[in-house]
Structure formats: structure tokens, C-alpha cells
Scaffold this active site. Sequence first.
Site, PDB file in Angstrom:
ATOM      1  CG  HIS A 184      -1.931  -1.133   1.156  1.00 36.51           C
ATOM      2  ND1 HIS A 184      -2.267  -1.884   2.261  1.00 36.51           N
ATOM      3  CD2 HIS A 184      -2.654  -1.642   0.120  1.00 36.51           C
ATOM      4  CE1 HIS A 184      -3.165  -2.803   1.900  1.00 36.51           C
ATOM      5  NE2 HIS A 184      -3.408  -2.672   0.614  1.00 36.51           N
ATOM      6  CD  GLU A 187      -0.271   0.398   4.539  1.00 36.25           C
ATOM      7  OE1 GLU A 187       0.477  -0.594   4.581  1.00 36.25           O
ATOM      8  OE2 GLU A 187      -1.515   0.316   4.457  1.00 36.25           O
ATOM      9  NE  ARG A 242      -6.216   0.192   0.616  1.00 31.49           N
ATOM     10  CZ  ARG A 242      -5.917  -0.497   1.710  1.00 31.49           C
ATOM     11  NH1 ARG A 242      -5.275   0.105   2.696  1.00 31.49           N
ATOM     12  NH2 ARG A 242      -6.250  -1.767   1.831  1.00 31.49           N
ATOM     13  CG  HIS A 312       0.496  -4.273   5.217  1.00 30.39           C
ATOM     14  ND1 HIS A 312      -0.151  -3.851   4.081  1.00 30.39           N
ATOM     15  CD2 HIS A 312       0.891  -5.547   4.977  1.00 30.39           C
ATOM     16  CE1 HIS A 312      -0.153  -4.830   3.190  1.00 30.39           C
ATOM     17  NE2 HIS A 312       0.473  -5.871   3.708  1.00 30.39           N
ATOM     18  CD  GLU A 386      -1.900  -3.490   9.157  1.00 33.28           C
ATOM     19  OE1 GLU A 386      -1.611  -2.281   9.144  1.00 33.28           O
ATOM     20  OE2 GLU A 386      -2.496  -4.060   8.224  1.00 33.28           O
TER      21      GLU A 386
END
Length: 452
Positions: A184, A187, A242, A312, A386
Site C-alpha cells: 500500500h 504506508e 493507497r 504494513h 501492521e
Amino acid sequence: MYLVLWNAGVLGILIPQVLAMKINYDGDQVLQIIPEHKDQVVCLQRVCWSFQLDLWKPLQPEDINVRNVVHVRIPSIALQPVKEAMLHCSLSFKILVDDLSQLMVNPEETRMRRRRSISDHDYTKYHPMEEIYNWINLMTEKHSDLVTQHSLGFTYEIRPIHYLKISKPSNDPKKIIWMDCGIHAREWIAPAFCQWFVKEIVENHQKDSRIQKILKNIDLYVLPVLNIDGYIYTWTTDRLWRKSRSKYENGTCYGVDLNRNYNVKWCSFGSSTNCSSNLYCGTSPVSEPETKAVVDFVEKKKSEMICFLTMHSYSQYILTPYGYSTNLPQNYNETIKVAEMAASELKKKYGTVYKVGTFANLLYEASGTSQDWVYDLGVEFSYTIELRDNGTYQFILPEDQIQPTCEETMAGVLTIIEYVNDKYFPNQASKSFGNLYSFAFLSTFLTVVLLT
């Protein structure tokens, strides 16, 4: 009914202005909202749909639930009417970011940096793709005995997708651990970590016994940026972009969420068939060249691959499969145990708390993810990680947090890698002990012989 009519009255004026200001984030705010009951959930969903708001957590209005945290970006021109709409819903909110533009790195200032050697590469800064390409080349030139550069394929805009292979020569069969970053585009902390990870392995492999043990058995494959077109677009045009940059509907909308494009319950949950959506899953499974490049590689190497890590942000989670189902995977207990071990080691660095759980149960339902596809292919250790933060800065994590984020993440990731290594190569420790025992016995024997 009043709310719907009130929104309808401003939409004709508001929406074109919001869209026109899409790339200008001056004065935009990020709000945190926690709906307390079902009526508030429904009302908040209507506000998001009516104003076409940019939801950050969750990613679509349908996933808003009672007492779950919601993060949403409000364009400056829409602040007053949106906040009034929330008052009509009896929704309270907290301002997380007062002016989004103040948190953003200035691309023009960053482009002034030029890296001429690997020692000049600043791992505490975000880097545009040009500098990452240069870093890849320099890393392989300086550490050619350990690091090699390989091509995975090309992006939609015909840019090369390079990955690095970190490998020590061995006469014995080795396994593969894969890590990718930058699926993405917005990020940025993920590609920053991939660079940090490579640096740490390269700089410490001769003195760190744990890394030595790992590299004896395992080759590390690291893809610093997969969504290269989208990543470049975040530097040149839209910092919060994104998706990829492929064209759809004759160029009226762009991009696919590359982590919704794999052939695993494709476009079933947490995805969209609307090409304007941030969750657009594409026209078919593996429709994107970036996704196909990963699929072709993994399918060729699946018998050797023992762990798949995809990095991520944001939320501070270590997630196991599945995203497409709330059912637990077959080896759930073991993968959760490893995730908990990693979260514990990570926390020791700076006290940062990571939650662990399955993708669907902890985050939201999402089909078509690389993590689930790889797991169902037979790679039993498959994690989505994440990174920071928990909502204060979201996708615009300041550069002064790059180093602590990478240091703590390194501790967590190495914990996972070491566990996987020890599981697949369980006799290494006993072999080492046996060698030491044999050496000690031989030394004693020679001593006795010489003395006599």
C-alpha cells in the site's frame, strides 16, 4: 430523515470542492469516533457515504461497528458540515490530527538528498523510489558476498520490481523466508523497515550468533517496495494514495488494492468492484502485473518457503490467517504462540504494545490477501505485521519514529524467524553440542597421550 435531506442539500456543492482539493491536505483533520450504539453506527455510516469521506479505520463504512474505534480524514472544506452532521447523530469525536499537512514530509526537500555511497544512506529518513533503487544497487555492490539483486517482474507503468536475496553459501539444502513491503503506497514506514532489516542482517551477520544460525539454513528474500508506481505517486502527487496506478474504465479511475487481488476468495469480503474505491479488487484474480510477479515467484518456490512476512501500517498488530473467514487456521495455536513471543520481544525495546490474532477477528474481514493465499498454498507461517502507530499519526508517521519502530520490529521479526528456523532445523543445536563434545574429548585424549 432530516439528516438525509440535510446532506442532500449540500452534496451538490460540497462534493466537487472536496474532490478538487483531494491532493491538498492543508487544514484537513483526522477524527476519532467511537459509536456507542447501533443507531450511531448507522448514522455515521450515512455521513461517510454522503460526504464520501476517507475512512482510515476501518476502510469502508460497512465495517463500522459498535464501540469500535473509527479514524476518518475530513477535508478542510467539509469540516463544519461533517461535524454538524455528527452532532445530529449525537456522535462525539476526538481530533487526532489538527492539520494533516503539518505532518507530511516535504518531497522537494527530500529530493535534494543524493546518496553516493551506501554509508550515506540515512535509515532514519523516508526515501523516494529513486534513492531506494540506488540503495539496492549499492547494497549488492558493497556486499556481493552476501546480497544479490534479482528481478521479480515489472509494474503496470513498466518499472522494474527488484528484490534482494541474502544468502550464505551452503552444501546443504536451504529454506526461504520472504518479506515484502510497500504493498500500500502511503504506508511509508513499511519500505523504511525493509531497508533497515537488510542493513541489520548485513552489518551483524558475522558477529550475531543468532543471525549466523539463521543464514546457515535459510535464505532471506526481501522486496523493499512492491507497489512502486503507487509509492512514486505518493511522492509526486498524492501522499495518501493507497492503490496501484493501473487504469480502468478508460482512465476515469486508477489503481487496484494489490492486497485484494490474490486468488483466495477473491472479492468476497472487504473488497469492492467499484474501481474508484480504495478496496478495488481488480477485474479478476491476479489481474495486476505486480500481483502476478509475486504469485509466479511463490508458486515456483513454495516447496522451499517456510515463512511469509508482509509489512504494513498502521495499528500495531501481528496477524495470522485468515482474513477471508473468522474460522481459525489449522495451526492457529502455534502461529499465535509465535506471534505472542514476537510481540513480547518487540515490547521490550520501547514498551510498544502489539495485539495478536487472526486478520478477520482482530482487524476486519478481507479476502484476496497475499497472506491467506500463501498460507493456503502450504506456507504454514504467514503473517501480516501492521507497524506503528496506534492512531496518533496513522499513515503519516514522523521520521523521528522510524528508528524506534524499526528497532522494535526487528526484535519481533527475528523472534519469528528464529522460531521457524529452529522448527525446521531442530538438530542444529544438538549438532553444535556434539561437535563441542567431540572436540573436548579429542583435546583431553591428546593431552593424556602427550603426558604419558
